[in-house]
Design a protein around this motif. Structure first.
Motif, short mmCIF file in Angstrom:
data_model
loop_
_atom_site.label_atom_id
_atom_site.label_comp_id
_atom_site.label_asym_id
_atom_site.label_seq_id
_atom_site.Cartn_x
_atom_site.Cartn_y
_atom_site.Cartn_z
N ASN A 188 0.80 -1.38 0.09
CA ASN A 188 -0.03 -0.03 -0.06
C ASN A 188 0.99 1.14 0.03
OD1 ASN A 188 -2.78 -1.25 0.08
ND2 ASN A 188 -2.24 -2.01 1.96
N ARG A 189 1.96 1.26 0.62
CA ARG A 189 2.90 2.45 0.86
C ARG A 189 3.51 2.59 -0.67
NH1 ARG A 189 4.54 5.75 4.96
NH2 ARG A 189 6.60 6.88 4.75
N TYR A 190 4.23 1.40 -1.15
CA TYR A 190 5.12 1.78 -2.19
C TYR A 190 4.45 0.87 -3.49
CZ TYR A 190 8.37 2.98 1.49
OH TYR A 190 8.99 3.30 2.33
N PRO A 191 3.42 1.51 -4.10
CA PRO A 191 2.72 0.83 -5.12
C PRO A 191 3.62 1.04 -6.50
CG PRO A 191 1.62 2.99 -4.49
CD PRO A 191 2.24 2.76 -3.64
N HIS A 192 3.55 0.10 -7.13
CA HIS A 192 4.45 -0.04 -8.31
C HIS A 192 3.44 -0.50 -9.56
CE1 HIS A 192 7.66 -1.08 -11.30
NE2 HIS A 192 8.50 -0.50 -10.53
N PRO A 193 3.58 0.26 -10.53
CA PRO A 193 2.63 0.03 -11.93
C PRO A 193 2.78 -1.28 -12.46
CG PRO A 193 4.32 1.67 -12.23
CD PRO A 193 4.50 1.54 -10.95
N LEU A 194 3.89 -2.01 -12.18
CA LEU A 194 4.18 -3.31 -12.93
C LEU A 194 4.41 -4.51 -11.96
CD1 LEU A 194 6.90 -2.24 -15.45
CD2 LEU A 194 4.71 -2.64 -15.68
#
Length: 236
Positions: A47-53
């Motif tokens: 949740n804190r560090y969402p990554h698009p891939l």
């Protein structure tokens, strides 16, 4: 005693064994002792560090790697709680993994299929169609295990669906607890911690083929146990 004073008796014994023996079995038991906590940490970073891939599976896999690194480097003489010491390892593994993340074809499904289909499980009279159907059902149980961790809310937001899903998740979780220890470790490591068969082989000190074999055995055992206690309604 520092961190030992804050640990329960089981963990205290495990750390003492690890300090003196540095053996694979104790390392494995320490990993699974803290695996539920590492899943919580994975959820926080997801949740804190969402990554698009990146996907939820990737965060679980990365935190599992960080947990193993922390176990290897932990020293009781630091007088610090293990999880306080380990958290930077989990965070570092996640951030490093995300920074180098390249989307590719995940080998996880291929591994599962190889494990399920690697043994001759039916008589010579069984047709190829029966083999495929039974393999598909075994594979589906694996996905139910995985979705029990990943999909906390049903897509239709129906309270009844939520109750049914929770009931299924809890039932499967209880069946996982009834597995032999090695099979249980592989199911927890692969589906709950998102570890590959190669990573589990290194952790458990066995070959990848053995992990694949035990994975297939575990899914079939879960399926049989589930059918014995009432089964589920299959919707294809």
């Amino acid at each position: 005693m520092g961190s030992l004073d804050m640990a329960n008796d089981e963990e205290r014994l495990l750390w003492q064994q690890w300090l003196s023996l540095r053996d694979a079995d104790t390392r494995t038991r320490l990993f699974f002792h803290h695996s539920a906590w590492s899943r919580t940490v994975a959820g926080y970073y997801y949740n804190r560090y969402p990554h698009p891939l990146a996907e939820w599976h990737d965060y679980l896999s990365l935190t599992s790697q960080g947990l193993l690194q922390a176990i290897d480097g932990f020293d009781l003489l630091r007088h610090v709680r293990f999880r306080t010491y380990a958290e930077p390892f989990l965070k570092g593994a996640v951030l490093k993994g995300l920074s180098a993340y390249i989307k590719d074809q995940r080998p996880i499904v291929r591994e599962r299929l190889e494990g399920i289909g690697s043994e001759q499980r039916f008589g010579v009279a069984d047709s190829d169609f029966e083999l495929v159907v039974n393999s598909a059902v075994d594979l589906a149980f694996g996905y139910f295990l995985e979705l029990g961790v990943i999909d906390e809310t049903p897509p239709d937001n129906n309270p009844l669906s939520a109750y049914v899903q929770q009931d299924k998740d809890q039932s499967l979780g209880l069946l996982v607890e009834r597995l032999p220890e090695r099979e249980r470790q592989i199911i927890v490591g692969h589906y709950y911690q998102q570890m590959s068969f190669v990573e589990l082989a290194g952790l458990l000190g066995v070959g990848k083929a053995r992990v694949s074999q035990l994975h297939g055995q575990a899914l079939r055992r879960i399926r049989k146990l589930y059918e014995e206690v009432g089964g589920m309604e299959w919707e294809w």
